[in-house]
Scaffold this active site. Structure first.
Site, PDB file in Angstrom:
ATOM      1  N   GLY A   1       7.089  -2.413  -2.690  1.00 21.32           N
ATOM      2  CA  GLY A   1       6.567  -1.059  -2.729  1.00 21.32           C
ATOM      3  C   GLY A   1       7.286  -0.196  -3.740  1.00 21.32           C
ATOM      4  O   GLY A   1       6.990  -0.209  -4.948  1.00 21.32           O
TER       5      GLY A   1
ATOM      6  N   CYS B   1       2.938   3.134   9.733  1.00 22.61           N
ATOM      7  CA  CYS B   1       3.272   4.416   9.087  1.00 22.61           C
ATOM      8  C   CYS B   1       4.126   5.278  10.007  1.00 22.61           C
ATOM      9  O   CYS B   1       3.765   5.522  11.153  1.00 22.61           O
ATOM     10  CB  CYS B   1       1.994   5.165   8.704  1.00 22.61           C
TER      11      CYS B   1
ATOM     12  N   PRO C   1       0.844  -1.190   0.000  1.00 28.49           N
ATOM     13  CA  PRO C   1       0.000   0.000   0.000  1.00 28.49           C
ATOM     14  C   PRO C   1       0.885   1.247   0.000  1.00 28.49           C
ATOM     15  O   PRO C   1       1.851   1.307   0.764  1.00 28.49           O
ATOM     16  CB  PRO C   1      -0.782  -0.104   1.322  1.00 28.49           C
TER      17      PRO C   1
ATOM     18  N   LYS D   1      -0.142  -4.681   9.174  1.00 32.78           N
ATOM     19  CA  LYS D   1       1.175  -4.343   8.613  1.00 32.78           C
ATOM     20  C   LYS D   1       1.876  -3.453   9.630  1.00 32.78           C
ATOM     21  O   LYS D   1       1.302  -2.460  10.075  1.00 32.78           O
ATOM     22  CB  LYS D   1       0.992  -3.620   7.279  1.00 32.78           C
TER      23      LYS D   1
ATOM     24  N   ASN E   1       8.673  -7.549   3.889  1.00 30.10           N
ATOM     25  CA  ASN E   1       8.665  -6.272   3.157  1.00 30.10           C
ATOM     26  C   ASN E   1       9.890  -5.445   3.546  1.00 30.10           C
ATOM     27  O   ASN E   1      10.308  -5.445   4.692  1.00 30.10           O
ATOM     28  CB  ASN E   1       7.366  -5.526   3.497  1.00 30.10           C
TER      29      ASN E   1
ATOM     30  N   GLN F   1      -6.904  -0.894   3.437  1.00 26.14           N
ATOM     31  CA  GLN F   1      -6.107  -0.617   4.629  1.00 26.14           C
ATOM     32  C   GLN F   1      -6.669   0.574   5.402  1.00 26.14           C
ATOM     33  O   GLN F   1      -6.955   1.621   4.805  1.00 26.14           O
ATOM     34  CB  GLN F   1      -4.644  -0.333   4.264  1.00 26.14           C
TER      35      GLN F   1
HETATM   36  C1  LIG Z   1       5.125   7.066  -1.140  1.00 25.69           C
HETATM   37  C2  LIG Z   1       4.879   5.967  -0.114  1.00 25.69           C
HETATM   38  C3  LIG Z   1       3.633   5.853   0.454  1.00 25.69           C
HETATM   39  C4  LIG Z   1       3.392   4.841   1.401  1.00 25.69           C
HETATM   40  N1  LIG Z   1       2.129   4.710   1.908  1.00 25.69           N
HETATM   41  C5  LIG Z   1       1.845   3.638   2.725  1.00 25.69           C
HETATM   42  C6  LIG Z   1       0.513   3.370   3.130  1.00 25.69           C
HETATM   43  O1  LIG Z   1      -0.443   4.073   2.770  1.00 25.69           O
HETATM   44  N2  LIG Z   1       0.320   2.286   3.938  1.00 25.69           N
HETATM   45  C7  LIG Z   1       1.355   1.470   4.349  1.00 25.69           C
HETATM   46  O2  LIG Z   1       1.126   0.491   5.060  1.00 25.69           O
HETATM   47  N3  LIG Z   1       2.620   1.709   3.958  1.00 25.69           N
HETATM   48  C8  LIG Z   1       2.876   2.750   3.136  1.00 25.69           C
HETATM   49  N4  LIG Z   1       4.154   2.923   2.677  1.00 25.69           N
HETATM   50  C9  LIG Z   1       5.202   1.932   3.032  1.00 25.69           C
HETATM   51  C10 LIG Z   1       5.257   0.810   1.994  1.00 25.69           C
HETATM   52  O3  LIG Z   1       4.049   0.083   1.966  1.00 25.69           O
HETATM   53  C11 LIG Z   1       6.417  -0.168   2.302  1.00 25.69           C
HETATM   54  O4  LIG Z   1       6.202  -0.729   3.563  1.00 25.69           O
HETATM   55  C12 LIG Z   1       7.786   0.510   2.294  1.00 25.69           C
HETATM   56  O5  LIG Z   1       7.919   1.372   1.174  1.00 25.69           O
HETATM   57  C13 LIG Z   1       8.919  -0.527   2.283  1.00 25.69           C
HETATM   58  O6  LIG Z   1       8.820  -1.382   1.183  1.00 25.69           O
HETATM   59  P1  LIG Z   1       9.747  -1.176  -0.149  1.00 25.69           P
HETATM   60  O7  LIG Z   1      11.190  -1.221   0.306  1.00 25.69           O
HETATM   61  O8  LIG Z   1       9.374  -2.334  -1.032  1.00 25.69           O
HETATM   62  O9  LIG Z   1       9.376   0.158  -0.718  1.00 25.69           O
HETATM   63  C14 LIG Z   1       4.430   3.944   1.780  1.00 25.69           C
HETATM   64  C15 LIG Z   1       5.689   4.092   1.199  1.00 25.69           C
HETATM   65  C16 LIG Z   1       5.923   5.072   0.260  1.00 25.69           C
HETATM   66  C17 LIG Z   1       7.298   5.186  -0.361  1.00 25.69           C
END
Ligand SMILES: Cc1cc2nc3c(=O)[nH]c(=O)nc-3n(C[C@H](O)[C@H](O)[C@H](O)COP(=O)(O)O)c2cc1C
Length: 336
Positions: A233, A107, A23, A146, A209, A77
Site C-alpha cells: 500500500g 477499515c 486498495p 480483507k 499485508n 472492493q
Molecule cells: C490513504 C489510505 C487509504 C486506504 N484505503 C483503504 C481502502 O479503501 N480499502 C482497504 O481495504 N484498505 C485501505 N487502506 C489500507 C491499505 O490497503 C493497507 O491495508 C495498509 O495501508 C497497510 O499496508 P501498507 O503497510 O503496505 O501500507 C488504506 C490505507 C491508506 C494509507
C-alpha cells in the site's frame, strides 16, 4: 474474465508470488492503478466503495467501480454493515465484470467502525460471516476478504476467523497484520501471518499485508511467513516502481537502481495525463500536487520548483516545469 479463481496464485513467474496493489481511498483510482500496473503490480483493487451509497445511487460513488480491460485481474472492493445493501452492491458491481469482489472488513476509520462496517465487524463475527456468505452466494465471480488481526491486542480473532471465512466460500483472504486499535501505528505483526500459513486447515491463499516498504521487507515477509501473495500500500505512493523492484529482487536476488529524474518526470506526466482523463483537468491538477513531493523529495533544491508545481493550474505549463526539472537534475542519484 477469468473463469476460475486460480489467478490468485498464478504468477507467470517461477519463484515469486503475486504482488497486489492495496486498495487505498483517494489514491488507487484508475490513474494510479494504471501507473502501478505499468510498474509491475499483478493484481489491482479499487478503493473501497460504500454499499449504502450504492443503494442510494450516488453518482460519485458509482463512478468508483469503473474498471478497464488493461487492469485485469482487477477486483472491486465494497464495504458496509447491512446484508441487503452488501448483496445489492455485490450484484451491482459484478455487472461491471471485475475478476473478483473484495469485502472490506478492515477499515479502522471511526466513522466506519462505529456503524460496524470495516474493522467494526471484528466485534460482530457472526454478522461478518453471515454477510460474507450472503455476498458469496449472490454472485458468480470469486469473492475475497480483507481484514485485520482483531479489534485490539486482547481480541486477536484472525485464527478462529480464517477457517470460518473459508467456510463461507471466499477464495482468498488478505490480512493486514495490525489490530483496529493500532490504526497504522506500531508494527505489523507478521507472526500471525506465519501462524495462519502453519494452520493446515486453511487452504485458501493468504495475502500478507502491512509494512512492506522495499525489496528486503518484501523478501523477509515472504520468507518468514510463507504467505501466498504480498499486498503493498503506502510504499507504492510516490514509488510505484516498488512492484517491479520487488519482483526483480525476488527473482534474481539483486536490487535495481532507483529511477532517475527523467524517468520520474515521465512517470509524473503520464500519471497527470491519466488523472486528467479520469477526473478532469482542474481536479487532476490539484490532486497531483501531493504526489510531486513524494516523487522528488530527495532532490536537494526541490522546494523552489515545488512552489511552481503546486501553484500552477495549466497542465501544459506543469508538464514544461517537470521537463525543466528533468533537465536540471539529470545526474542526480536517488537512494529509493
Ligand atoms: C490513504 C489510505 C487509504 C486506504 N484505503 C483503504 C481502502 O479503501 N480499502 C482497504 O481495504 N484498505 C485501505 N487502506 C489500507 C491499505 O490497503 C493497507 O491495508 C495498509 O495501508 C497497510 O499496508 P501498507 O503497510 O503496505 O501500507 C488504506 C490505507 C491508506 C494509507
Amino acid at each position: 474474465m477469468h473463469t476460475n479463481s486460480t489467478f490468485f496464485l498464478q504468477t507467470g513467474h517461477t519463484q515469486s508470488p503475486l504482488l497486489y496493489l492495496a486498495p487505498m481511498e483517494d489514491i488507487t483510482d484508475p490513474s494510479f492503478r494504471f501507473i502501478a500496473k505499468e510498474y509491475g503490480a499483478d493484481v489491482l483493487i479499487t478503493e473501497f466503495i460504500s454499499s449504502d451509497e450504492l443503494v442510494a445511487n450516488i453518482a460519485r460513488t458509482s463512478k468508483k467501480f469503473t474498471i478497464f480491460e488493461h487492469e485485469r485481474p482487477v477486483g472491486i472492493q465494497i464495504y458496509g454493515h447491512k446484508k441487503d445493501a452488501m448483496v445489492y452492491a455485490a450484484q451491482l458491481v459484478a455487472d461491471a465484470n471485475p475478476d473478483f469482489i473484495d469485502i472490506n472488513w478492515g477499515c479502522p476509520m471511526k466513522k466506519i467502525v462505529k456503524r460496524f462496517a470495516g474493522a467494526g465487524m471484528l466485534r460482530n463475527l457472526p454478522l461478518m460471516l453471515e454477510i460474507t456468505e450472503a455476498v458469496v452466494k449472490s454472485v458468480s465471480i470469486p469473492v475475497t476478504v480483507k481484514t485485520r488481526l482483531g479489534w485490539d491486542e486482547n481480541s486477536i480473532v484472525i485464527h478462529q476467523l480464517t477457517p470460518q471465512l473459508q467456510n463461507t466460500g471466499i477464495k482468498a483472504l488478505t490480512v493486514h497484520a495490525r489490530t483496529r486499535e493500532q490504526l497504522y501505528s506500531g508494527n505489523a505483526d507478521w507472526n500471525h501471518l506465519r501462524m495462519l500459513k502453519e494452520n493446515k486447515s486453511i487452504q485458501i491463499p493468504i495475502i500478507g499485508n502491512g509494512d512492506i516498504i522495499d525489496e528486503i521487507s518484501a523478501y523477509n515477509l515472504l520468507n518468514y511467513s510463507k504467505v501466498d501473495a504480498l499486498m503493498i500500500g503506502r510504499a507504492s505512493i510516490g514509488k510505484p516502481w516498488i512492484f517491479k523492484h520487488i519482483r526483480h529482487f525476488l527473482d534474481t536476488g539483486t536490487l535495481l537502481p532507483a529511477p532517475d529524474t527523467k524517468e520520474r518526470v515521465d512517470l509524473c506526466i503520464r500519471h497527470l495525463q491519466k488523472a486528467i482523463e479520469w477526473k478532469g483537468e482542474q481536479r487532476a491538477v490539484h490532486e497531483m500536487r501531493k504526489q510531486y513531493l513524494k516523487y522528488f523529495k530527495e532532490l536537494p533544491d526541490f522546494q523552489s520548483i515545488k512552489k511552481l508545481l503546486v501553484t500552477e493550474e495549466n497542465p501544459l505549463h506543469l508538464i514544461r516545469t517537470l521537463q525543466i526539472l528533468a533537465e536540471m537534475h539529470d545526474n542526480f542519484i536517488y537512494s529509493a
